[in-house]
Design a protein around this motif. Sequence first.
Motif, PDB file in Angstrom:
ATOM      1  N   GLU A 191      37.076  42.387  36.235  1.00 16.79           N
ATOM      2  CA  GLU A 191      35.965  41.856  36.535  1.00 16.79           C
ATOM      3  C   GLU A 191      35.285  41.926  38.526  1.00 16.79           C
ATOM      4  OE1 GLU A 191      39.800  39.436  37.377  1.00 16.79           O
ATOM      5  OE2 GLU A 191      38.457  40.733  36.142  1.00 16.79           O
ATOM      6  N   THR A 192      36.107  43.457  39.048  1.00 19.34           N
ATOM      7  CA  THR A 192      36.343  43.828  40.312  1.00 19.34           C
ATOM      8  C   THR A 192      34.644  44.202  40.713  1.00 19.34           C
ATOM      9  OG1 THR A 192      38.665  44.791  40.236  1.00 19.34           O
ATOM     10  CG2 THR A 192      37.148  45.362  41.959  1.00 19.34           C
ATOM     11  N   PRO A 193      34.128  43.265  41.357  1.00 18.39           N
ATOM     12  CA  PRO A 193      32.966  44.035  42.121  1.00 18.39           C
ATOM     13  C   PRO A 193      32.881  45.326  42.743  1.00 18.39           C
ATOM     14  CG  PRO A 193      33.778  41.544  42.782  1.00 18.39           C
ATOM     15  CD  PRO A 193      34.724  42.634  42.154  1.00 18.39           C
ATOM     16  N   TRP A 194      31.455  45.737  41.942  1.00 12.71           N
ATOM     17  CA  TRP A 194      31.234  47.688  42.284  1.00 12.71           C
ATOM     18  C   TRP A 194      29.973  46.735  43.322  1.00 12.71           C
ATOM     19  CZ3 TRP A 194      27.101  51.320  42.167  1.00 12.71           C
ATOM     20  CH2 TRP A 194      27.771  52.383  42.853  1.00 12.71           C
TER      21      TRP A 194
ATOM     22  N   TYR B  64      35.069  53.520  35.534  1.00 15.45           N
ATOM     23  CA  TYR B  64      35.944  55.154  35.274  1.00 15.45           C
ATOM     24  C   TYR B  64      36.926  54.814  36.256  1.00 15.45           C
ATOM     25  CZ  TYR B  64      37.593  59.667  36.702  1.00 15.45           C
ATOM     26  OH  TYR B  64      38.449  60.851  36.872  1.00 15.45           O
ATOM     27  N   TYR B  65      36.457  54.680  37.312  1.00 15.12           N
ATOM     28  CA  TYR B  65      37.712  54.041  38.214  1.00 15.12           C
ATOM     29  C   TYR B  65      38.314  52.837  38.083  1.00 15.12           C
ATOM     30  CZ  TYR B  65      35.869  58.526  41.312  1.00 15.12           C
ATOM     31  OH  TYR B  65      35.800  59.035  41.145  1.00 15.12           O
ATOM     32  N   ARG B  66      37.357  51.591  37.637  1.00 15.87           N
ATOM     33  CA  ARG B  66      38.152  50.591  37.327  1.00 15.87           C
ATOM     34  C   ARG B  66      39.231  50.445  36.496  1.00 15.87           C
ATOM     35  NH1 ARG B  66      32.743  47.926  36.253  1.00 15.87           N
ATOM     36  NH2 ARG B  66      32.941  47.077  38.271  1.00 15.87           N
ATOM     37  N   ASP B  67      39.386  51.950  35.265  1.00 19.88           N
ATOM     38  CA  ASP B  67      39.854  51.811  33.766  1.00 19.88           C
ATOM     39  C   ASP B  67      41.267  52.967  34.601  1.00 19.88           C
ATOM     40  OD1 ASP B  67      38.149  50.370  32.728  1.00 19.88           O
ATOM     41  OD2 ASP B  67      37.940  52.364  31.718  1.00 19.88           O
ATOM     42  N   LEU B  68      41.061  53.632  35.299  1.00 16.18           N
ATOM     43  CA  LEU B  68      42.013  54.501  35.965  1.00 16.18           C
ATOM     44  C   LEU B  68      43.225  54.249  37.593  1.00 16.18           C
ATOM     45  CD1 LEU B  68      39.916  58.192  35.423  1.00 16.18           C
ATOM     46  CD2 LEU B  68      42.244  57.059  33.744  1.00 16.18           C
ATOM     47  N   LEU B  69      42.188  53.260  37.515  1.00 16.67           N
ATOM     48  CA  LEU B  69      43.237  52.899  38.984  1.00 16.67           C
ATOM     49  C   LEU B  69      43.661  51.285  38.829  1.00 16.67           C
ATOM     50  CD1 LEU B  69      40.813  54.066  41.923  1.00 16.67           C
ATOM     51  CD2 LEU B  69      42.941  55.140  41.414  1.00 16.67           C
TER      52      LEU B  69
ATOM     53  N   ARG C  45      40.095  38.554  46.794  1.00 16.90           N
ATOM     54  CA  ARG C  45      39.702  39.891  45.194  1.00 16.90           C
ATOM     55  C   ARG C  45      39.632  41.231  45.818  1.00 16.90           C
ATOM     56  NH1 ARG C  45      34.152  37.718  41.543  1.00 16.90           N
ATOM     57  NH2 ARG C  45      34.957  39.085  40.674  1.00 16.90           N
ATOM     58  N   ALA C  46      39.539  42.115  45.034  1.00 17.17           N
ATOM     59  CA  ALA C  46      39.337  43.372  45.314  1.00 17.17           C
ATOM     60  C   ALA C  46      38.276  43.955  45.453  1.00 17.17           C
ATOM     61  CB  ALA C  46      40.735  43.936  44.300  1.00 17.17           C
ATOM     62  N   LEU C  47      37.153  44.829  45.684  1.00 16.92           N
ATOM     63  CA  LEU C  47      35.726  45.323  45.637  1.00 16.92           C
ATOM     64  C   LEU C  47      36.267  46.645  46.154  1.00 16.92           C
ATOM     65  CD1 LEU C  47      34.047  44.571  47.096  1.00 16.92           C
ATOM     66  CD2 LEU C  47      34.224  44.868  49.006  1.00 16.92           C
ATOM     67  N   MET C  48      35.217  47.546  45.204  1.00 16.00           N
ATOM     68  CA  MET C  48      34.819  48.404  45.491  1.00 16.00           C
ATOM     69  C   MET C  48      33.377  48.666  46.111  1.00 16.00           C
ATOM     70  SD  MET C  48      36.191  49.681  41.105  1.00 16.00           S
ATOM     71  CE  MET C  48      35.695  50.710  41.170  1.00 16.00           C
ATOM     72  N   ALA C  49      33.378  50.054  47.129  1.00 13.33           N
ATOM     73  CA  ALA C  49      32.294  49.931  47.170  1.00 13.33           C
ATOM     74  C   ALA C  49      31.861  51.625  47.709  1.00 13.33           C
ATOM     75  CB  ALA C  49      32.854  49.073  49.241  1.00 13.33           C
ATOM     76  N   GLN C  50      30.740  51.851  47.363  1.00 13.05           N
ATOM     77  CA  GLN C  50      30.482  53.233  47.011  1.00 13.05           C
ATOM     78  C   GLN C  50      29.932  53.478  48.443  1.00 13.05           C
ATOM     79  OE1 GLN C  50      29.696  55.670  44.513  1.00 13.05           O
ATOM     80  NE2 GLN C  50      27.527  55.692  44.693  1.00 13.05           N
ATOM     81  N   ALA C  51      30.199  53.615  50.089  1.00 15.46           N
ATOM     82  CA  ALA C  51      29.832  53.708  50.733  1.00 15.46           C
ATOM     83  C   ALA C  51      28.771  54.959  51.251  1.00 15.46           C
ATOM     84  CB  ALA C  51      29.982  52.863  51.630  1.00 15.46           C
ATOM     85  N   PRO C  52      27.875  55.472  51.768  1.00 12.50           N
ATOM     86  CA  PRO C  52      27.535  56.882  51.633  1.00 12.50           C
ATOM     87  C   PRO C  52      27.871  57.234  53.603  1.00 12.50           C
ATOM     88  CG  PRO C  52      25.570  55.524  52.443  1.00 12.50           C
ATOM     89  CD  PRO C  52      26.711  54.611  50.995  1.00 12.50           C
ATOM     90  N   THR C  53      28.707  58.391  53.594  1.00 13.80           N
ATOM     91  CA  THR C  53      28.507  58.863  55.357  1.00 13.80           C
ATOM     92  C   THR C  53      27.256  58.510  55.645  1.00 13.80           C
ATOM     93  OG1 THR C  53      29.622  60.956  54.246  1.00 13.80           O
ATOM     94  CG2 THR C  53      28.684  61.012  56.145  1.00 13.80           C
ATOM     95  N   GLY C  54      27.966  58.084  57.183  1.00 17.98           N
ATOM     96  CA  GLY C  54      26.909  57.671  58.203  1.00 17.98           C
ATOM     97  C   GLY C  54      26.767  56.167  58.475  1.00 17.98           C
TER      98      GLY C  54
ATOM     99  N   THR D 168      32.406  58.447  47.061  1.00 17.59           N
ATOM    100  CA  THR D 168      31.617  59.228  45.415  1.00 17.59           C
ATOM    101  C   THR D 168      33.178  57.712  44.305  1.00 17.59           C
ATOM    102  OG1 THR D 168      32.979  60.332  46.222  1.00 17.59           O
ATOM    103  CG2 THR D 168      30.793  61.385  45.313  1.00 17.59           C
ATOM    104  N   LEU D 169      32.118  57.196  44.179  1.00 17.03           N
ATOM    105  CA  LEU D 169      32.937  55.956  43.944  1.00 17.03           C
ATOM    106  C   LEU D 169      32.631  55.136  42.057  1.00 17.03           C
ATOM    107  CD1 LEU D 169      36.140  54.850  44.443  1.00 17.03           C
ATOM    108  CD2 LEU D 169      34.679  53.245  45.656  1.00 17.03           C
ATOM    109  N   SER D 170      31.167  56.009  41.696  1.00 18.95           N
ATOM    110  CA  SER D 170      30.863  55.955  40.382  1.00 18.95           C
ATOM    111  C   SER D 170      31.249  56.894  39.749  1.00 18.95           C
ATOM    112  CB  SER D 170      29.558  55.877  41.101  1.00 18.95           C
ATOM    113  OG  SER D 170      28.633  56.795  41.053  1.00 18.95           O
ATOM    114  N   PRO D 171      31.419  56.875  38.136  1.00 19.71           N
ATOM    115  CA  PRO D 171      30.930  55.018  37.633  1.00 19.71           C
ATOM    116  C   PRO D 171      32.034  54.481  38.075  1.00 19.71           C
ATOM    117  CG  PRO D 171      30.938  56.900  35.812  1.00 19.71           C
ATOM    118  CD  PRO D 171      31.123  57.581  36.802  1.00 19.71           C
ATOM    119  N   ALA D 172      31.190  53.261  37.846  1.00 16.13           N
ATOM    120  CA  ALA D 172      32.755  52.343  38.114  1.00 16.13           C
ATOM    121  C   ALA D 172      33.909  51.253  37.489  1.00 16.13           C
ATOM    122  CB  ALA D 172      32.125  50.790  38.534  1.00 16.13           C
TER     123      ALA D 172
END
Length: 762
Positions: A554-557, A544-549, A208-217, A538-542
Motif C-alpha cells: 500500500e506504499t503510495p507512489w 517493480y520497486y515495491r516488489d524488489l525493495l 507511512r513509507a512514500l515513493m516519490a518520482q521527482a524530476p531533476t530541477g 526514475t522510480l517507475s513502475p511502482a
Amino acid sequence: MSEVETPLYRVAVRALCAFTARGGDLDLRFTPSPTAQEGIAGHGVVAARRGESYEREITLEGQFESLLVRGRADGFDAEANRLEEVKTYRGDLEHQPENHRRLHWAQAKVYGALMCQTRGLPHIELALVYFDVTSQRETVISETFEAATLAAFLSEQCRAFHAWAAQELAHRQARETWLAQLAFPHDTFRHGQRALAESVYKAVSTGRALMAQAPTGIGKTLGTLFPMLKAMPGQQLDRLCFLTSRTTGRQLALDALTTLGASVPATPLRTLELIARDKACENPHLACHGESCPLASGFYDRLPAARQAAVEAGFLDHTTLRRVALAHEVCPYYLGQEMARWSDMLIGDVNYWFDASAMLYALSVEQQWQVGLMVDEAHNLVERGRGMYSAEMDQTRFLTMRRQAPPMLKKPLDRVARRWRELNAEVFDDHHDSDYQVLETPPGRLMDALARAVSAINDHMVEQPVGLDSALLEFYFDALAMARVYELFDEHFLCDLTRIPGRTGRVASRLCLRNVVPGPLLAPRFAATRSSVLFSATLSPAHYYRDLLGLPGETPWLEMASPFASDQLELHIDAHISTRYRDRAASLVPIAELVAAQYRQRPGNYLAFFSSFDYLEQVVATLRDRAPELPLHVQSRRMSEEARRDFLNRFGEQSGMIGFAVLGGIFGEGIDLPGERLIGAFIATLGLPQVNAVNEQMKARMAALFGDGYRYTYLYPGMTRVIQAAGRVIRTQEDRGVIHLIDDRFGRPEIRTLLPGWWSRS
C-alpha cells in the motif's frame, strides 16, 4: 526540582556502560563479532541448556535522579539466583582485550543492580557467559555481589553520565525550539517542490513509507529535508537519516542543511557526515589496535574530550570531523562512529542502514530511536541491496593465497581446498560441456570448512602485532561475507558455480551466493522507521520497486510535476535503426551520420551513450573515418578519478565536443552539466542488461516470484538507465536541448509509456 518538573533522560544499559566504562585502546583484533543470526542462535542455545526456572530477556529499568536506565537482561535463573550476561564470540577467549571484559562486567553489574532493585534481592550471582559460535562451548565467569554494592556501582555510572544527560536534554529542547522557528529558506517553492514537501510531511505524520518520482530541477533534497525537519518535534523523531549511493548526494544534503541553517541563526542541529573507513583512515598501513596505530592507542581515554569538542562543533562534515579527531589524537573514523549516537541528522551511504551489519540500523534498534529515513536516488537501492547480500569467492585466488599462508593455518586451509575440489568434481564431472551451473543449495561441507578457516585466521590475527598479508585478509573477509549470506539463503537467492581456467590444468571455479530479490531483507529496515521516503527521478513502475525493495503493497507512489516545459526538449525517436547485437555492424554508419548531422546543425556539447565499450569504439572509429573534423572525447575502460574529472571538465560553456560513454556507467547519472555545458544526448540502446547465463537464471527466478521475468530482469532496469542518461541534458528551466533515442524498439507503445510524460515527441 521534583520528578514532575525534571524531564527524564532515557538511556539504555549498553549505551550507559559504553559511555562510562570504556577505557584504554581501540583494539579490533578480537573480531569480528558473530553475525546477528549467529548471536541470536547462540543465545538460544545457551537458554535451551538451562533449567525450567530460567527466564529469558527480562526487561528492567530504574530511575536515578533525572536518568531512566532501561534494558533487557539475557537470562535469570530464579532457583540459582543467577543473572547471566551472554556474549557470543569466535576465536580464542584468552586474547580478549581487558577493556572488553571490563565493559562486559559493567553491563552485568548494572543489570544486577536493576534486578535486585526490581525483585527486592539482597544479593545476586552475576555470570558472564562467553559462547563460542564455532565450537558451541561456553566459558562462564561468575561472582556474587551484594545488592548495596551493585546499587553503588549503578549510582557511580549514573553520576558519571549525569552531566552529559543534562546537556542532551537541553540540546533536545533547543533543537525543537529551533525547528519550530525554521522557515523555508527561499521566498517561494519551485514548481513541484511544495507538493513533494507536503507529501513527505504527510507520510511522516501518518507513519507511512512514500515513493516519490521527482524530476531533476524541483529541488528534491531541500523538498525532502525541510518537511522531515519540521516533523521532528511533533512526531518525536530522535534522528533523521539521509542516505545516498553517491558522494555528490551527500554534498547536496550538506549544502541544503547549510541553506536551512542560515534561515534561523545559531542552529543547534547536530549534523554528521559518515565516511567509509578506507577513506577516513589516517594510517591505512597500520592495524587497528594500540600497539600498531597511535590514533588507536588510548583512544577511549581521549574520547570524552573529543566527543565534547565534536558536539560543540555541531556541523560535522568530513573535514570538520577529521580536524576535531586529529586535534585530540583519536581516529577520525571511529570518532564518527561514536558521534552517530549523538547527532540529529546523519548523512551517509545507504549501506549504513541497509547492509547486513549496518551501524545506523543497529544503533536505532539498540537505542529504540524513532527515525525518519530519506533515500536519495532510490532506484540504485535494488542493485546496491543485491550487492549487500551477495558473496563471491574465486578458487584461483584462494589457491595462490594458500601457498603463502602462515604454517599455523595450513590445516584449515587444506580442508577448504579439499572441499572445493570435491565440489568441482561433483558438479562439473556431470556437466562436462557447461562452465556455469546453478546449485539447488549452497555446498554445506565447503561452507563449514570456510567457517573453520575464519575461526583459525581470527586466532592468528589476535596473536599478531601487525596486520595480515593482504591476500589472506581478502580471503578472510570474503569467507566472512560468504558465511553471512549462507545464513540468509532462500528462494530469493541463487547459488552458482562458474568454471574458470586453472593454472595446473585442474578445474577451478568461482562460487557465488547471489541475491536476486533484496526485498525480504530490506523490508525490516523500512519497518524499523517512523517513515521512509524514497525519491528519485526514475522510480517507475511502482510495482517493480515495491516488489524488489520490500516496501508494503500500500506504499503510495507519487509523480511530481516536472518544472520543465516540453518545448525545452527536442526528442527524436530514431526507430529506423536497430542496435540489437546482430544488427550492430549495419548500425554503425547510420548512427555516425545521425550524430554528425545533429552536431553540424547545432554545434555544442553532446554525450553519446552505448551499451558496451566495443560498440562505442566501433561507432567512434566510423565517425572519425566519415567526419574527421568533429571533436570527440571517449570514456576509457578504466578511468582514474583524475581522468573522470578531466572528461567532465572538457564540457565547457564555450566548447563544442561529442563525448562517448557507456550507458549505466560513471557518466550515465549523478553528473550535472547545466546550460551550454551539455545540449544533447544520443542513446543508442535500450540499456538492457547483457543476456548471459546469470541474467537468464535471474529472469527465471523473477518469473517464478513475480510472473514477469523479462521486464523485471531486463526492461525496467534498462529503461531506468536510459532516462537517467537523458536526464543529464535538461537541468534548469533555462536549458534547451535535444535527445536522440536510437533503436526501433523505442517506437513501441509499451516502451514509450515508460518515458517521462513531459518529454515532447518529434
